[in-house]
Design a protein around this motif. Structure first.
Motif, PDB file in Angstrom:
ATOM      1  N   THR A  93       8.000  -4.966 -13.781  1.00  0.00           N
ATOM      2  CA  THR A  93       7.235  -5.055 -12.549  1.00  0.00           C
ATOM      3  C   THR A  93       7.474  -3.809 -11.717  1.00  0.00           C
ATOM      4  OG1 THR A  93       7.519  -7.467 -12.539  1.00  0.00           O
ATOM      5  CG2 THR A  93       6.764  -6.441 -10.490  1.00  0.00           C
ATOM      6  N   ALA A  94       6.403  -3.096 -11.391  1.00  0.00           N
ATOM      7  CA  ALA A  94       6.531  -1.865 -10.614  1.00  0.00           C
ATOM      8  C   ALA A  94       7.009  -2.173  -9.205  1.00  0.00           C
ATOM      9  CB  ALA A  94       5.201  -1.129 -10.572  1.00  0.00           C
ATOM     10  N   GLN A  95       8.032  -1.448  -8.756  1.00  0.00           N
ATOM     11  CA  GLN A  95       8.622  -1.656  -7.439  1.00  0.00           C
ATOM     12  C   GLN A  95       8.356  -0.445  -6.548  1.00  0.00           C
ATOM     13  OE1 GLN A  95      10.331  -4.567  -6.676  1.00  0.00           O
ATOM     14  NE2 GLN A  95       9.830  -5.292  -8.732  1.00  0.00           N
ATOM     15  N   ASP A  96       8.397  -0.687  -5.247  1.00  0.00           N
ATOM     16  CA  ASP A  96       8.307   0.420  -4.300  1.00  0.00           C
ATOM     17  C   ASP A  96       9.638   1.162  -4.289  1.00  0.00           C
ATOM     18  OD1 ASP A  96       7.180   2.082  -2.479  1.00  0.00           O
ATOM     19  OD2 ASP A  96       7.059   0.621  -0.856  1.00  0.00           O
ATOM     20  N   MET A  97       9.598   2.444  -3.944  1.00  0.00           N
ATOM     21  CA  MET A  97      10.841   3.197  -3.853  1.00  0.00           C
ATOM     22  C   MET A  97      11.643   2.704  -2.651  1.00  0.00           C
ATOM     23  SD  MET A  97      10.687   4.987  -6.482  1.00  0.00           S
ATOM     24  CE  MET A  97      12.218   5.887  -6.195  1.00  0.00           C
ATOM     25  N   PRO A  98      12.957   2.571  -2.795  1.00  0.00           N
ATOM     26  CA  PRO A  98      13.764   1.988  -1.709  1.00  0.00           C
ATOM     27  C   PRO A  98      14.003   2.969  -0.565  1.00  0.00           C
ATOM     28  CG  PRO A  98      15.173   2.685  -3.507  1.00  0.00           C
ATOM     29  CD  PRO A  98      13.764   2.915  -3.981  1.00  0.00           C
ATOM     30  N   ASP A  99      14.074   2.427   0.645  1.00  0.00           N
ATOM     31  CA  ASP A  99      14.632   3.179   1.764  1.00  0.00           C
ATOM     32  C   ASP A  99      16.150   3.057   1.654  1.00  0.00           C
ATOM     33  OD1 ASP A  99      12.176   3.896   2.907  1.00  0.00           O
ATOM     34  OD2 ASP A  99      12.019   1.960   3.918  1.00  0.00           O
TER      35      ASP A  99
END
Length: 207
Positions: free
Chosen positions: A170-176
């Motif tokens: 599952t593609a995830q957003d890049m973390p802050d």
């Protein structure tokens, strides 16, 4: 230093991973090692995992994160965990090693380096640490990401939340994150730095 391996041959058939000396040499192409002799694929994978980031963080002994490092059936076995499950297991193992290293590090920063799939494990750990009130201070941890496919191919072609069934990813957003993270990749790496407009390249090739 803690290293997080990329997807590997852990679930491939034994006749490939153990019985074909020389096949494992492909994991060490270009690293300049001499005199090792023919390596099986498992031996080559193990050596590479200890070398991740060694030139970035010299004079450190690597502690390798042990996790499935698999992408479902693409790893060569129906028993191989999918990418999401493998990444989750890697994140838990990485978090345990980070906390132990910080607790026993005598105030020295802990260096974490990941390769390919291992960088996605690091991304998940960064996202976790961003919400953990007991997370180490920013001065305690240094991260380096080598050939991150989530920052490259997935960020370019897969919207956040997209699911890839064959790999169970599952593609995830890049973390802050509160930590310093160095990002390293080869130009035009198909996974870590793919062209974002491949049709331009096709058009130029046909001119």
């Amino acid at each position: 230093m803690i290293t997080v391996p990329g997807a590997g041959p852990l679930y491939e058939p034994n006749f490939i991973t153990q019985d074909i000396p020389g096949l494992g040499d492909r994991y060490l192409l270009g690293d300049g090692q001499q005199g090792l002799g023919p390596l099986t694929i498992l031996q080559g994978y193990d050596l590479l995992n200890h070398e991740i980031g060694e030139n970035w963080f010299p004079d450190n002994t690597a502690q390798v994160v042990n996790y499935p490092a698999s992408i479902g059936i693409l790893s060569g076995s129906l028993a191989a965990p999918g990418a999401d499950d493998a990444i989750a297991a890697g994140q838990q193992a990485l978090n345990d090693q980070i906390m132990n290293a910080v607790a026993n590090g005598n105030g020295q920063p802990v260096m974490i380096a990941g390769l390919s799939m291992g960088t996605i494990v690091i991304d998940h750990e960064l996202a976790y640490l961003a919400t953990d009130p007991t997370a180490p201070s920013p001065s305690d941890l240094l991260f380096t990401s080598f050939a991150n496919p989530q920052l490259g191919f997935a960020d370019t072609y897969l919207p956040v939340g997209s699911f890839v069934p064959v790999a169970d990813y599952t593609a995830q957003d890049m973390p802050d994150t509160q930590y310093d993270v160095d990002v390293v990749f080869h130009q035009y790496d198909a996974w870590a730095n793919p062209p974002d407009r491949p049709w331009d390249q096709i058009g130029r090739a046909s001119c």
